[in-house]
Design a protein around this motif. Structure first.
Motif, PDB file in Angstrom:
ATOM      1  N   UNK A  79       0.837  -1.212   0.000  1.00 46.78           N
ATOM      2  CA  UNK A  79       0.000   0.000   0.000  1.00 46.78           C
ATOM      3  C   UNK A  79       0.872   1.263   0.000  1.00 46.78           C
ATOM      4  N   UNK A  80       1.948   1.228   0.768  1.00 44.59           N
ATOM      5  CA  UNK A  80       2.863   2.383   0.790  1.00 44.59           C
ATOM      6  C   UNK A  80       3.416   2.634  -0.610  1.00 44.59           C
ATOM      7  N   UNK A  81       3.828   1.555  -1.270  1.00 42.15           N
ATOM      8  CA  UNK A  81       4.423   1.712  -2.611  1.00 42.15           C
ATOM      9  C   UNK A  81       3.373   2.221  -3.598  1.00 42.15           C
ATOM     10  N   UNK A  82       2.164   1.729  -3.468  1.00 39.16           N
ATOM     11  CA  UNK A  82       1.109   2.111  -4.402  1.00 39.16           C
ATOM     12  C   UNK A  82       0.655   3.557  -4.169  1.00 39.16           C
ATOM     13  N   UNK A  83       0.514   3.934  -2.900  1.00 40.20           N
ATOM     14  CA  UNK A  83      -0.072   5.251  -2.597  1.00 40.20           C
ATOM     15  C   UNK A  83       0.970   6.359  -2.503  1.00 40.20           C
ATOM     16  N   UNK A  84       2.222   5.977  -2.341  1.00 39.52           N
ATOM     17  CA  UNK A  84       3.263   7.002  -2.246  1.00 39.52           C
ATOM     18  C   UNK A  84       4.514   6.540  -2.987  1.00 39.52           C
TER      19      UNK A  84
ATOM     20  N   UNK B 107      11.931  -0.829   5.333  1.00 42.66           N
ATOM     21  CA  UNK B 107      11.809  -0.540   3.892  1.00 42.66           C
ATOM     22  C   UNK B 107      12.139   0.920   3.582  1.00 42.66           C
ATOM     23  N   UNK B 108      12.235   1.737   4.618  1.00 44.68           N
ATOM     24  CA  UNK B 108      12.523   3.158   4.390  1.00 44.68           C
ATOM     25  C   UNK B 108      11.328   3.918   3.828  1.00 44.68           C
ATOM     26  N   UNK B 109      10.114   3.348   3.999  1.00 48.17           N
ATOM     27  CA  UNK B 109       8.927   4.049   3.483  1.00 48.17           C
ATOM     28  C   UNK B 109       8.607   5.219   4.409  1.00 48.17           C
ATOM     29  N   UNK B 110       8.441   6.403   3.816  1.00 46.56           N
ATOM     30  CA  UNK B 110       8.131   7.586   4.638  1.00 46.56           C
ATOM     31  C   UNK B 110       6.638   7.615   4.908  1.00 46.56           C
ATOM     32  N   UNK B 111       6.267   7.427   6.172  1.00 49.46           N
ATOM     33  CA  UNK B 111       4.849   7.488   6.518  1.00 49.46           C
ATOM     34  C   UNK B 111       4.685   8.307   7.791  1.00 49.46           C
ATOM     35  N   UNK B 112       3.462   8.775   7.981  1.00 44.76           N
ATOM     36  CA  UNK B 112       3.102   9.536   9.166  1.00 44.76           C
ATOM     37  C   UNK B 112       2.188   8.610   9.969  1.00 44.76           C
ATOM     38  N   UNK B 113       2.646   8.162  11.130  1.00 44.60           N
ATOM     39  CA  UNK B 113       1.871   7.194  11.920  1.00 44.60           C
ATOM     40  C   UNK B 113       0.903   7.917  12.845  1.00 44.60           C
ATOM     41  N   UNK B 114      -0.370   7.642  12.702  1.00 46.59           N
ATOM     42  CA  UNK B 114      -1.386   8.294  13.535  1.00 46.59           C
ATOM     43  C   UNK B 114      -2.248   7.213  14.192  1.00 46.59           C
ATOM     44  N   UNK B 115      -2.245   7.152  15.510  1.00 44.87           N
ATOM     45  CA  UNK B 115      -2.957   6.079  16.209  1.00 44.87           C
ATOM     46  C   UNK B 115      -4.461   6.346  16.275  1.00 44.87           C
ATOM     47  N   UNK B 116      -5.256   5.367  15.875  1.00 42.74           N
ATOM     48  CA  UNK B 116      -6.711   5.422  16.078  1.00 42.74           C
ATOM     49  C   UNK B 116      -7.050   4.398  17.169  1.00 42.74           C
ATOM     50  N   UNK B 117      -7.216   4.845  18.420  1.00 37.88           N
ATOM     51  CA  UNK B 117      -7.495   3.903  19.501  1.00 37.88           C
ATOM     52  C   UNK B 117      -8.985   3.624  19.661  1.00 37.88           C
ATOM     53  N   UNK B 118      -9.784   4.062  18.689  1.00 42.23           N
ATOM     54  CA  UNK B 118     -11.234   3.904  18.809  1.00 42.23           C
ATOM     55  C   UNK B 118     -11.733   2.630  18.122  1.00 42.23           C
ATOM     56  N   UNK B 119     -11.312   2.426  16.860  1.00 44.92           N
ATOM     57  CA  UNK B 119     -12.037   1.472  16.024  1.00 44.92           C
ATOM     58  C   UNK B 119     -11.747   0.002  16.283  1.00 44.92           C
ATOM     59  N   UNK B 120     -10.701  -0.296  17.032  1.00 44.42           N
ATOM     60  CA  UNK B 120     -10.498  -1.703  17.391  1.00 44.42           C
ATOM     61  C   UNK B 120     -11.133  -2.049  18.732  1.00 44.42           C
ATOM     62  N   UNK B 121     -11.822  -1.097  19.325  1.00 47.38           N
ATOM     63  CA  UNK B 121     -12.291  -1.308  20.702  1.00 47.38           C
ATOM     64  C   UNK B 121     -13.808  -1.208  20.857  1.00 47.38           C
ATOM     65  N   UNK B 122     -14.520  -1.520  19.791  1.00 39.93           N
ATOM     66  CA  UNK B 122     -15.981  -1.482  19.872  1.00 39.93           C
ATOM     67  C   UNK B 122     -16.519  -2.690  20.624  1.00 39.93           C
ATOM     68  N   UNK B 123     -17.621  -2.520  21.315  1.00 43.07           N
ATOM     69  CA  UNK B 123     -18.303  -3.662  21.924  1.00 43.07           C
ATOM     70  C   UNK B 123     -19.803  -3.369  21.951  1.00 43.07           C
TER      71      UNK B 123
END
Ligand code: PEP
Ligand code: MN
Length: 446
Positions: A296-301, A334-350
């Motif tokens: 995905x990194x290679x495809x989108x960037x 891989x040296x892929x430049x990405x900006x990591x942004x944590x979403x702590x909401x969507x894995x925690x639904x109940x």
């Protein structure tokens, strides 16, 4: 996703009209955000990205928009204090009107009969009431949503331009959560100290200059908007070239993102986003493999442009430690430049025993803490957080200092989709995170 409009001719006409209408944002703003994200990717800024799961057209009111902007700006001030770096503010706002659903249809039992209708896909596509008429996709909603996004953005820009003083002065904040028994005496007094320091800092800054109502980090208040690029007919109709710049810009929003359900490498959403000059976000769930994320990194960037690609892990508190490290490590190697942004909401639904969709504040914090730990141990900057919240006093997520219980959920459950942190929970999260960012500054000697 391609929407099955019963009248394709009307859908084509609506898209044609959208193509002719002016853009909602400019390429200058989009490029500026990309540069800020590039900084954040290197740990020089921190990103606060938040808002509703789904905006509704009915919620486009002065109070709702003002309160959403206010909580985001207040959280940003708390994070500036903790992280001691500028905070980039991005709203899930002015266009967050389309929702992916796990199922294309919804079945309810009405008067003893089972009725199946299309799911509600957000106000860009159909309407929430469970009637055949409301649930039929309506192309006019594309133009309505565009207009409401424009109205929201216009109001947000005016508030931001005016300095929006009560967002930056703790004396105007509602710090009621500090009084609740759910908070230990130590934390309470620490948060009170932080609040006093913020107030003193702002007073000091305004005594120095004429920037009395300006932001705490000294620059103009930049505010950006973002939504999930789900409905490709809508997104494409406002995607265009601009004079003297290369590439195509989606000018409905600064930062479109691709959701967990539509991020297939060979799918239409990735194919669409790959042609954009905008920065693009992509959700990364616990089932993603490192290979898939690298592809995905290679495809989108493909040019490995800094600030271009935001990866948004949404693993869930119980999966962070197993699922996240191999992915972050592979991207780093891989040296892929990405900006990591944590979403702590969507894995925690109940879902509660009573059938209400919710999340526990404590699980959200746990997810965030674990995620921060993973990034710290790998020596990779975590560039920011992505949160579902509202400035209103809703009861959708459990816990927090006020200790919302399952019984409380019934009293003000208003979301059009996923449960959001309310004003107090959101501000509390900012205090917890700000404190944690301050601690990690201490251990990293900055
Ligand atoms: C969302 O951000 O509201 C959402 C649906 O997230 P995800 O695609 O990660 O499930
Ligand atoms: Mn959501």
């Amino acid at each position: 996703m391609s929407v099955a409009y019963p009248d394709p001719e009307a859908a084509r006409a609506a898209a044609e009209r959208l193509r002719a209408l002016p853009p909602l944002v400019t390429s200058f703003e989009v490029e500026r955000l990309k540069a800020l994200l590039a900084d954040a990717g290197e740990g020089k800024r921190f990103v606060l990205w938040g808002g509703d799961c789904a905006e509704t057209l009915a919620d486009c009111t002065p109070d709702t928009v003002t309160r959403k902007l206010k909580i985001l700006l207040q959280m940003a001030v708390v994070l500036v204090h903790g992280a001691k770096k500028p905070v980039v503010r991005i709203g899930r706002l002015a266009g967050q009107y389309a929702k992916p659903r796990s199922s294309l249809t919804e079945t309810r039992v009405i008067d003893g009969r089972s009725v199946t209708l299309p799911s509600y896909f957000g106000d860009l596509i159909n309407r929430a009431p469970f009637t055949p008429q409301d649930r039929t996709p309506d192309p006019r909603l594309m133009l309505d949503a565009y207009a409401h996004a424009a109205i929201t953005l216009n109001f947000v820009r005016s508030l931001v331009d005016a300095g929006f003083a009560d967002a930056h002065h703790p004396e105007y904040w509602d710090l009621g959560f500090l009084e609740h028994a759910g908070l230990s005496a130590d934390l309470r007094s620490e948060y009170q100290t932080i609040t006093r320091q913020i107030a003193d800092g702002i007073e000091f800054a305004s005594a120095l200059g004429d920037n009395a109502s300006g932001p705490a980090d000294g620059g103009n208040i930049d505010f950006y908007v973002s939504h999930e690029a789900l409905h490709l007919e809508y997104e494409s109709a406002q995607t265009r070239t601009v004079p003297r710049r290369r590439g195509h810009y989606n000018l409905t929003t600064h930062l479109p993102w691709i959701g967990e359900r539509t991020r297939a490498l060979d799918g239409a959403h990735v194919e669409y986003a790959r042609g954009l000059a905008n920065p693009v976000g992509i959700k990364v769930g616990p089932k993603s493999s490192p290979q898939e994320v690298l592809a995905l990194c290679a495809r989108l960037n493909p040019a490995n442009e800094p600030g271009k690609l935001a990866l948004i892990p949404r693993m869930g508190a119980s999966s962070v430690n197993s699922a996240l490290p191999p992915i972050v490590e592979a991207v780093r190697r891989a040296g892929a430049r990405v900006v990591w942004i944590a979403d702590p909401m969507h894995g925690n639904g109940l879902v509660t025993a009573g059938g209400i969709k919710t999340r526990r504040f404590e699980d959200i914090l746990e997810d965030l803490q674990q995620t921060l730990g993973v990034f710290a141990s790998l020596g990779v900057p975590l560039a920011g957080v992505h949160i579902e919240l509202t400035g209103d006093d809703v009861t959708e997520c459990l816990g927090g200092a006020k200790g919302l219980t399952e019984q409380d959920l019934r009293s003000s459950y208003q979301t059009a989709c996923d449960p959001r942190l309310n004003y107090h929970q959101a501000l509390e999260l900012a205090f917890v995170l700000g404190r944690r960012l301050a601690q990690s500054r201490g251990t990293h000697g900055r």
